[in-house]
Structures are given as C-alpha cells and as structure tokens.
Design a protein around this motif. Sequence first.
Motif, PDB file in Angstrom:
ATOM      1  N   ARG A  40       0.820  -1.217   0.000  1.00 22.82           N
ATOM      2  CA  ARG A  40       0.000   0.000   0.000  1.00 22.82           C
ATOM      3  C   ARG A  40       0.856   1.270   0.000  1.00 22.82           C
ATOM      4  O   ARG A  40       0.585   2.206  -0.744  1.00 22.82           O
ATOM      5  CB  ARG A  40      -0.927  -0.014   1.232  1.00 22.82           C
ATOM      6  CG  ARG A  40      -1.953   1.108   1.214  1.00 22.82           C
ATOM      7  CD  ARG A  40      -3.040   0.773   0.219  1.00 22.82           C
ATOM      8  NE  ARG A  40      -3.929   1.886  -0.059  1.00 22.82           N
ATOM      9  CZ  ARG A  40      -3.887   2.614  -1.164  1.00 22.82           C
ATOM     10  NH1 ARG A  40      -2.972   2.383  -2.084  1.00 22.82           N
ATOM     11  NH2 ARG A  40      -4.762   3.571  -1.371  1.00 22.82           N
ATOM     12  N   LEU A  41       1.895   1.257   0.854  1.00 20.02           N
ATOM     13  CA  LEU A  41       2.696   2.492   0.973  1.00 20.02           C
ATOM     14  C   LEU A  41       3.372   2.866  -0.342  1.00 20.02           C
ATOM     15  O   LEU A  41       3.214   3.994  -0.818  1.00 20.02           O
ATOM     16  CB  LEU A  41       3.711   2.365   2.113  1.00 20.02           C
ATOM     17  CG  LEU A  41       3.127   2.479   3.523  1.00 20.02           C
ATOM     18  CD1 LEU A  41       4.234   2.419   4.567  1.00 20.02           C
ATOM     19  CD2 LEU A  41       2.314   3.755   3.692  1.00 20.02           C
ATOM     20  N   PRO A  42       4.116   1.930  -0.993  1.00 23.74           N
ATOM     21  CA  PRO A  42       4.708   2.318  -2.284  1.00 23.74           C
ATOM     22  C   PRO A  42       3.658   2.737  -3.318  1.00 23.74           C
ATOM     23  O   PRO A  42       3.907   3.642  -4.115  1.00 23.74           O
ATOM     24  CB  PRO A  42       5.439   1.055  -2.755  1.00 23.74           C
ATOM     25  CG  PRO A  42       5.438   0.101  -1.635  1.00 23.74           C
ATOM     26  CD  PRO A  42       4.549   0.591  -0.565  1.00 23.74           C
ATOM     27  N   LEU A  43       2.480   2.111  -3.267  1.00 23.59           N
ATOM     28  CA  LEU A  43       1.455   2.452  -4.271  1.00 23.59           C
ATOM     29  C   LEU A  43       0.937   3.879  -4.132  1.00 23.59           C
ATOM     30  O   LEU A  43       0.390   4.432  -5.078  1.00 23.59           O
ATOM     31  CB  LEU A  43       0.280   1.463  -4.194  1.00 23.59           C
ATOM     32  CG  LEU A  43       0.513   0.129  -4.911  1.00 23.59           C
ATOM     33  CD1 LEU A  43      -0.640  -0.821  -4.659  1.00 23.59           C
ATOM     34  CD2 LEU A  43       0.699   0.348  -6.414  1.00 23.59           C
TER      35      LEU A  43
ATOM     36  N   ASP B 148       0.229   7.871  -8.327  1.00 24.37           N
ATOM     37  CA  ASP B 148      -0.395   8.989  -9.042  1.00 24.37           C
ATOM     38  C   ASP B 148       0.470  10.245  -9.078  1.00 24.37           C
ATOM     39  O   ASP B 148       0.332  11.065  -9.965  1.00 24.37           O
ATOM     40  CB  ASP B 148      -1.757   9.316  -8.411  1.00 24.37           C
ATOM     41  CG  ASP B 148      -2.725   8.170  -8.628  1.00 24.37           C
ATOM     42  OD1 ASP B 148      -2.520   7.420  -9.611  1.00 24.37           O
ATOM     43  OD2 ASP B 148      -3.637   8.005  -7.810  1.00 24.37           O
ATOM     44  N   CYS B 149       1.354  10.389  -8.072  1.00 25.76           N
ATOM     45  CA  CYS B 149       2.116  11.646  -8.026  1.00 25.76           C
ATOM     46  C   CYS B 149       3.562  11.473  -8.500  1.00 25.76           C
ATOM     47  O   CYS B 149       4.195  12.446  -8.902  1.00 25.76           O
ATOM     48  CB  CYS B 149       2.085  12.231  -6.619  1.00 25.76           C
ATOM     49  SG  CYS B 149       2.697  11.091  -5.400  1.00 25.76           S
ATOM     50  N   ALA B 150       4.095  10.232  -8.457  1.00 29.49           N
ATOM     51  CA  ALA B 150       5.499  10.044  -8.853  1.00 29.49           C
ATOM     52  C   ALA B 150       5.670   8.645  -9.443  1.00 29.49           C
ATOM     53  O   ALA B 150       6.395   7.806  -8.904  1.00 29.49           O
ATOM     54  CB  ALA B 150       6.392  10.234  -7.632  1.00 29.49           C
ATOM     55  N   ALA B 151       4.992   8.405 -10.575  1.00 33.04           N
ATOM     56  CA  ALA B 151       4.963   7.061 -11.162  1.00 33.04           C
ATOM     57  C   ALA B 151       6.370   6.572 -11.537  1.00 33.04           C
ATOM     58  O   ALA B 151       6.696   5.400 -11.364  1.00 33.04           O
ATOM     59  CB  ALA B 151       4.056   7.060 -12.390  1.00 33.04           C
ATOM     60  N   GLU B 152       7.215   7.514 -12.023  1.00 34.75           N
ATOM     61  CA  GLU B 152       8.552   7.066 -12.450  1.00 34.75           C
ATOM     62  C   GLU B 152       9.413   6.682 -11.249  1.00 34.75           C
ATOM     63  O   GLU B 152      10.227   5.762 -11.322  1.00 34.75           O
ATOM     64  CB  GLU B 152       9.222   8.120 -13.308  1.00 34.75           C
ATOM     65  CG  GLU B 152       8.694   7.962 -14.733  1.00 34.75           C
ATOM     66  CD  GLU B 152       8.971   9.129 -15.631  1.00 34.75           C
ATOM     67  OE1 GLU B 152       9.718  10.025 -15.220  1.00 34.75           O
ATOM     68  OE2 GLU B 152       8.407   9.132 -16.748  1.00 34.75           O
ATOM     69  N   LEU B 153       9.190   7.402 -10.142  1.00 31.49           N
ATOM     70  CA  LEU B 153       9.910   7.041  -8.914  1.00 31.49           C
ATOM     71  C   LEU B 153       9.472   5.645  -8.457  1.00 31.49           C
ATOM     72  O   LEU B 153      10.296   4.805  -8.070  1.00 31.49           O
ATOM     73  CB  LEU B 153       9.641   8.083  -7.811  1.00 31.49           C
ATOM     74  CG  LEU B 153      10.225   7.762  -6.439  1.00 31.49           C
ATOM     75  CD1 LEU B 153      11.751   7.626  -6.495  1.00 31.49           C
ATOM     76  CD2 LEU B 153       9.829   8.828  -5.415  1.00 31.49           C
ATOM     77  N   LEU B 154       8.176   5.379  -8.543  1.00 31.87           N
ATOM     78  CA  LEU B 154       7.682   4.054  -8.160  1.00 31.87           C
ATOM     79  C   LEU B 154       8.280   2.980  -9.071  1.00 31.87           C
ATOM     80  O   LEU B 154       8.740   1.936  -8.594  1.00 31.87           O
ATOM     81  CB  LEU B 154       6.146   4.025  -8.213  1.00 31.87           C
ATOM     82  CG  LEU B 154       5.508   2.680  -7.878  1.00 31.87           C
ATOM     83  CD1 LEU B 154       5.913   2.177  -6.490  1.00 31.87           C
ATOM     84  CD2 LEU B 154       3.986   2.767  -7.957  1.00 31.87           C
ATOM     85  N   ASP B 155       8.296   3.241 -10.383  1.00 32.81           N
ATOM     86  CA  ASP B 155       8.919   2.279 -11.319  1.00 32.81           C
ATOM     87  C   ASP B 155      10.371   2.010 -10.921  1.00 32.81           C
ATOM     88  O   ASP B 155      10.836   0.866 -10.931  1.00 32.81           O
ATOM     89  CB  ASP B 155       8.906   2.837 -12.757  1.00 32.81           C
ATOM     90  CG  ASP B 155       7.540   2.671 -13.420  1.00 32.81           C
ATOM     91  OD1 ASP B 155       6.654   2.036 -12.814  1.00 32.81           O
ATOM     92  OD2 ASP B 155       7.375   3.205 -14.530  1.00 32.81           O
TER      93      ASP B 155
END
Length: 287
Positions: free
Chosen positions: A258-261, A265-272
């Motif tokens: 949940r936390l990484p998700l 919406d705000c930093a998709a590339e950081l999540l990738d």
Amino acid sequence: ILIPLLGLVLAFWFYSARENFKPEMLQGKRVIVTGASTGIGEQIAYHLARMGSHILITARTEAKLQKVVRRCLELGAASARYVSGTMEDMAFAQHVVSEAQASLGGLDMLILNHVGASYFGFFDGDVEHVRKLLEINFLSYVAMTTAALPMLKESEGSIVVVSSMAGKVGFPFTVPYSATKFALDGFFSSLRQEFSIQNINVSITLCILGFIDTDRAVRAAAEVLREVPAPRDECALEILKGAALRRRELYYRYSSTRLPLLLRDCAAELLDYLVRSRYRLPAAPGT
Ligand code: NDP
C-alpha cells in the motif's frame, strides 16, 4: 491547521468504528478455496478448518488435495471435501461450483486463489502462453464467479480475489502473469461498481500481496529479489480477515504494497524505479 486536524480526528474515528475480526464470523460458512493443494490456498484452508467452516478445495493434484482435506478434518472443519481438475477448462471451473451447490446446499464465500505456471524472465514473445495463462488466472475466475453468483446473492456472501502488487504496478520478468493480475482488477473492480448500483449485497475483496514464502515463489524469485518473503500462514489469515470484514481491498504486507502504491499517481517514475531496485538485475549488454 484546523483542517488537517479535523482530517486526523475523522480518520481515527473511522478506523476505531470499523468492526474487528472474530474467528466465529467464519464458523459454519460454506467456502470454496481454489489452488488449495499448496501455498497460500492450503494455509487458507487450514485457517478455515480451525474456524469451523465447511470447505471445498480444488487444484489439479489429487494426492495433495486428499492430504489437505485430511488435515482440515483434524483441525476441526465442519466438513471438508475436494474436487480435482484443471482451471484451463471453463467447464471444470463451473463444475466446482455445481459441486458446492450439491454437497453444501449453497455458498457463502468464493476464494479465487489458483495460479498457472509461468516463467520468470524477460518477455519471450510466446503469445500462446499469455492466452493460456489468461484462461487459468483470469477467465476461470470469471467463469466461477458467474456460476456462483446466484448462490452468493442468496447468502449475501463474498468473493475473494487473490492478486498481487504485479497487478497494480508494472513488474519486470513476469509480463504474462502481471497482465492476468491487472485483468482481475479491471473485471472485479467494475463488477463491484455494478453490484453497488444494483444493490447486490455480495462483497468483493481484491487481495494485493507482496512477496510470500510459498515454494513456487521462493524457487522463482528468492535469488533475484532483494527482499525477505512474508510468511504464507500469516498472509492466509490476513486474507480471511479482509474477506470476513468485507473490505474492498486487502494489502499484505502494508509497508511493501500500500505504501509504495501511494506514489503511483504523483510520482509514477519514482515508483517504477523503486520496483526495479528490488531486483538484482542482469548486466545490460555491452556493460
Ligand atoms: P502456489 O504455486 O503455491 O499454488 C498454486 C495453486 O494453484 C496450487 O494449489 C496449484 O495446484 C494450483 N494450480 C496451478 N495450476 C492450476 C491449474 N491449471 N488448474 C487448477 N489449479 C492450478 O501459489 P501461491 O500460493 O504462491 O500463490 C497463491 C496466489 O497468491 C496466486 O494467485 C498468486 O498469484 C498470489 N500471489 C502470490 C505471491 C507469492 O509471492 N507467493 C505474491 C503475490 C501474489 P496443482 O499444481 O495441484 O494444480
């Protein structure tokens, strides 16, 4: 300062007002668990047995199912039985539901958990494999849900869909698998909306799991993933809690799902980037 404070108070009130899980909630309930010969599904069956549910399990390997049924009866299941067969066959998926109707006289919970074998590595272009995996991991879930819906409407029951972080965000090395898990989110989240519009009181809990210590997952990914897998018995119990409380989504474990998700919406590339950094990646050609 008043608005965030009010938000915190409301959030606290909302969480404390939520019902707590009690094992009695599942006592005497009639439950189908798919993919219950090993792994998380097997552990779900054992928890249900301890809670006194009527259990119908399914997978392909009959000898393993027989062992799980015996153990469920020892643990205190109200009843336990199995049907063996492959979820590549939609007629079999529907047959499992008919068996529940014939032997249990109805259904309170449908736990869709089975998963077909796939590879761990770069997408190899095998379209036929993607089609087959969609049939096992997605279409059979749809077929079972469709067949079980009349019984679930009658009992105001629950559908539990076991999915993955790989069904919420792009994961490398599991392209066909991820596609099937994203499909589950699309189908079941849309269906939930329609249930709401039609006042159908059947809950749908989508379970978003991180890395769990089942034999299959550890064999496939333990050497490549820089993370310790979470225990399957705890994971199974959390799934049942979420299902009994009719949650729309269940995240296990919260910190790695949940936390990484929240970044999506705000930093998709950081999540990738964070997803890629979980892997010990092979050296790029020419480096
Ligand atoms: P396992 O591989 O341990 O178990 C899979 C189950 O599915 C087995 O009972 C297997 O039994 C059954 N199965 C496989 N192929 C078929 C088929 N063609 N027809 C019918 N049944 C079949 O999986 P896990 O316990 O690791 O995973 C359970 C769920 O959790 C899956 O939906 C998976 O995607 C999800 N998940 C797991 C994670 C993990 O790290 N373990 C992470 C995220 C999600 P048999 O071979 O006898 O048919």
